[in-house]
Design a protein around this motif. Structure first.
Motif, PDB file in Angstrom:
ATOM      1  N   THR A 233       7.575   3.875 -57.120  1.00  0.00           N
ATOM      2  CA  THR A 233       7.261   2.443 -56.983  1.00  0.00           C
ATOM      3  C   THR A 233       8.482   1.535 -56.819  1.00  0.00           C
ATOM      4  O   THR A 233       8.329   0.383 -56.438  1.00  0.00           O
ATOM      5  N   THR A 234       9.692   2.008 -57.120  1.00  0.00           N
ATOM      6  CA  THR A 234      10.855   1.121 -56.995  1.00  0.00           C
ATOM      7  C   THR A 234      11.970   1.680 -56.135  1.00  0.00           C
ATOM      8  O   THR A 234      12.866   0.933 -55.755  1.00  0.00           O
ATOM      9  N   VAL A 235      11.973   2.962 -55.833  1.00  0.00           N
ATOM     10  CA  VAL A 235      13.019   3.552 -54.981  1.00  0.00           C
ATOM     11  C   VAL A 235      12.376   4.446 -53.938  1.00  0.00           C
ATOM     12  O   VAL A 235      11.343   5.064 -54.184  1.00  0.00           O
TER      13      VAL A 235
ATOM     14  N   VAL B 203       6.487   4.026 -48.239  1.00  0.00           N
ATOM     15  CA  VAL B 203       7.507   3.302 -47.479  1.00  0.00           C
ATOM     16  C   VAL B 203       6.941   2.011 -46.902  1.00  0.00           C
ATOM     17  O   VAL B 203       7.546   0.939 -46.996  1.00  0.00           O
ATOM     18  N   LEU B 204       5.747   2.108 -46.340  1.00  0.00           N
ATOM     19  CA  LEU B 204       5.127   0.932 -45.736  1.00  0.00           C
ATOM     20  C   LEU B 204       4.779  -0.128 -46.781  1.00  0.00           C
ATOM     21  O   LEU B 204       4.867  -1.328 -46.506  1.00  0.00           O
ATOM     22  N   ALA B 205       4.401   0.305 -47.974  1.00  0.00           N
ATOM     23  CA  ALA B 205       4.049  -0.649 -49.029  1.00  0.00           C
ATOM     24  C   ALA B 205       5.256  -1.490 -49.424  1.00  0.00           C
ATOM     25  O   ALA B 205       5.155  -2.720 -49.559  1.00  0.00           O
ATOM     26  N   MET B 206       6.412  -0.838 -49.613  1.00  0.00           N
ATOM     27  CA  MET B 206       7.598  -1.610 -49.973  1.00  0.00           C
ATOM     28  C   MET B 206       8.046  -2.488 -48.813  1.00  0.00           C
ATOM     29  O   MET B 206       8.468  -3.634 -49.008  1.00  0.00           O
TER      30      MET B 206
ATOM     31  N   VAL C 183       6.569  -9.736 -46.400  1.00  0.00           N
ATOM     32  CA  VAL C 183       5.796 -10.907 -46.818  1.00  0.00           C
ATOM     33  C   VAL C 183       6.651 -11.809 -47.706  1.00  0.00           C
ATOM     34  O   VAL C 183       6.667 -13.042 -47.549  1.00  0.00           O
ATOM     35  N   GLY C 184       7.374 -11.208 -48.642  1.00  0.00           N
ATOM     36  CA  GLY C 184       8.215 -11.991 -49.534  1.00  0.00           C
ATOM     37  C   GLY C 184       9.274 -12.774 -48.789  1.00  0.00           C
ATOM     38  O   GLY C 184       9.500 -13.963 -49.063  1.00  0.00           O
ATOM     39  N   THR C 185       9.913 -12.126 -47.833  1.00  0.00           N
ATOM     40  CA  THR C 185      10.948 -12.808 -47.053  1.00  0.00           C
ATOM     41  C   THR C 185      10.357 -13.943 -46.225  1.00  0.00           C
ATOM     42  O   THR C 185      10.930 -15.039 -46.157  1.00  0.00           O
ATOM     43  N   GLY C 186       9.201 -13.678 -45.618  1.00  0.00           N
ATOM     44  CA  GLY C 186       8.559 -14.724 -44.832  1.00  0.00           C
ATOM     45  C   GLY C 186       8.247 -15.956 -45.658  1.00  0.00           C
ATOM     46  O   GLY C 186       8.457 -17.091 -45.221  1.00  0.00           O
ATOM     47  N   LEU C 187       7.756 -15.737 -46.877  1.00  0.00           N
ATOM     48  CA  LEU C 187       7.453 -16.858 -47.756  1.00  0.00           C
ATOM     49  C   LEU C 187       8.720 -17.577 -48.222  1.00  0.00           C
ATOM     50  O   LEU C 187       8.797 -18.810 -48.231  1.00  0.00           O
ATOM     51  N   LEU C 188       9.738 -16.807 -48.590  1.00  0.00           N
ATOM     52  CA  LEU C 188      10.973 -17.404 -49.097  1.00  0.00           C
ATOM     53  C   LEU C 188      11.706 -18.204 -48.036  1.00  0.00           C
ATOM     54  O   LEU C 188      12.294 -19.253 -48.325  1.00  0.00           O
TER      55      LEU C 188
ATOM     56  N   THR D 230       4.273  -0.818 -55.698  1.00  0.00           N
ATOM     57  CA  THR D 230       5.368  -0.703 -54.725  1.00  0.00           C
ATOM     58  C   THR D 230       5.468  -1.962 -53.869  1.00  0.00           C
ATOM     59  O   THR D 230       6.572  -2.413 -53.533  1.00  0.00           O
ATOM     60  N   VAL D 231       4.327  -2.536 -53.525  1.00  0.00           N
ATOM     61  CA  VAL D 231       4.328  -3.822 -52.810  1.00  0.00           C
ATOM     62  C   VAL D 231       4.977  -4.894 -53.680  1.00  0.00           C
ATOM     63  O   VAL D 231       5.776  -5.712 -53.195  1.00  0.00           O
ATOM     64  N   VAL D 232       4.658  -4.882 -54.973  1.00  0.00           N
ATOM     65  CA  VAL D 232       5.263  -5.834 -55.905  1.00  0.00           C
ATOM     66  C   VAL D 232       6.783  -5.698 -55.900  1.00  0.00           C
ATOM     67  O   VAL D 232       7.512  -6.699 -55.907  1.00  0.00           O
ATOM     68  N   THR D 233       7.277  -4.475 -55.869  1.00  0.00           N
ATOM     69  CA  THR D 233       8.724  -4.252 -55.822  1.00  0.00           C
ATOM     70  C   THR D 233       9.347  -4.913 -54.610  1.00  0.00           C
ATOM     71  O   THR D 233      10.400  -5.558 -54.705  1.00  0.00           O
TER      72      THR D 233
END
Length: 245
Positions: free
Chosen positions: A162-164, A193-196, A202-207, A31-34
């Motif tokens: 894991t994706t919705v 919910v927290l995992a996604m 994290v993804g947004t911060g890196l991008l 779910t974090v990966v998603t």
């Protein structure tokens, strides 16, 4: 290590519902990966989702109606890739129908290869998203997310698609004590919910700091770890590896 795993399982599953063994924490990792991957696709690949197909269908409608900054082609490519990945996931589910551990291990191994391709493509392009890079990433990430979604469905762990998150959030409210429900699995639902959210954050911060390759690399690392851990935990043929009846 085993004690930490048992503590995690106690949090993720009520007493009497631990037949899923280590699957809940492993699927939370997915779910974090998603969250990471959809951050990449939406923010870096032209406002398209590769995991959230509800959003893609809506975006396709917006784009065909003439909304700015949306691409009908990108949505169609993502939808098609996702469906092909889901088809492959269905085939894997049939092949490993009697062993959930082997199913998850094989799925995440294939996903690891797919995401590794995106890391390589993004690295060669030095993080620049040309049209070729854009559609290559959409295709390979879409395939991986379709595969993941189909296999999560086959694994049958409640509240961990894991994706919705729509049904998970609905369950939190509709099954809550104030609504007159029994509030089953609140910890698992909240953690999902927290995992996604964490992945997206994290993804947004890196991008936003220009780290496309690093974001994809983090997703790659989590998938590889999930595959290896699943292999180790399912090697002895534990009870949780048996399919749900």
């Amino acid at each position: 290590m085993r004690r930490l795993l048992n503590d995690a399982l106690d949090t993720l599953a009520p007493r009497g519902e631990q037949r899923h063994g280590p699957l809940p924490p492993l699927m939370l990792t997915l779910t974090v990966v998603t969250g990471l991957v959809d951050a990449v696709s939406y923010l870096g690949l032209g406002h398209v989702f590769v995991a959230n197909m509800t959003g893609n269908v809506v975006f396709l409608g917006f784009a065909l109606a003439g909304a700015a900054n949306l691409s009908a082609l990108a949505s169609v490519v993502s939808l098609t890739s996702f469906l092909l990945g889901a088809l492959a996931g269905g085939r894997l589910g049939t092949r490993f129908a009697t062993h959930r551990g082997h199913l998850l291990k094989s799925t995440t191994a294939v996903q690891t290869v797919l995401v590794a391709v995106t890391v390589a493509v993004a690295a060669v392009a030095d993080g620049r998203v040309t049209t070729t890079v854009q559609y290559t990433l959409i295709v390979f990430l879409g395939l991986g997310m379709g595969l993941q979604n189909a296999v999560a469905r086959r694994l049958g762990v409640p509240d961990l698609t894991t994706t919705v998150l729509t049904l998970t959030l609905t369950g939190l409210a509709a099954d809550s004590t104030p609504a007159g429900g029994a509030a089953p699995r609140p910890g698992r639902r909240i953690l999902s919910v927290l995992a996604m959210f964490l992945g997206a954050l994290v993804g947004t911060g890196l991008l936003l700091h220009g780290h496309l390759v690093l974001t994809l690399g983090l997703a790659l690392l989590l998938l590889a770890l999930t595959s290896v851990v699943t292999h180790r935990l399912s090697a002895a043929g534990a009870a949780w590896t048996r399919p749900e009846s």
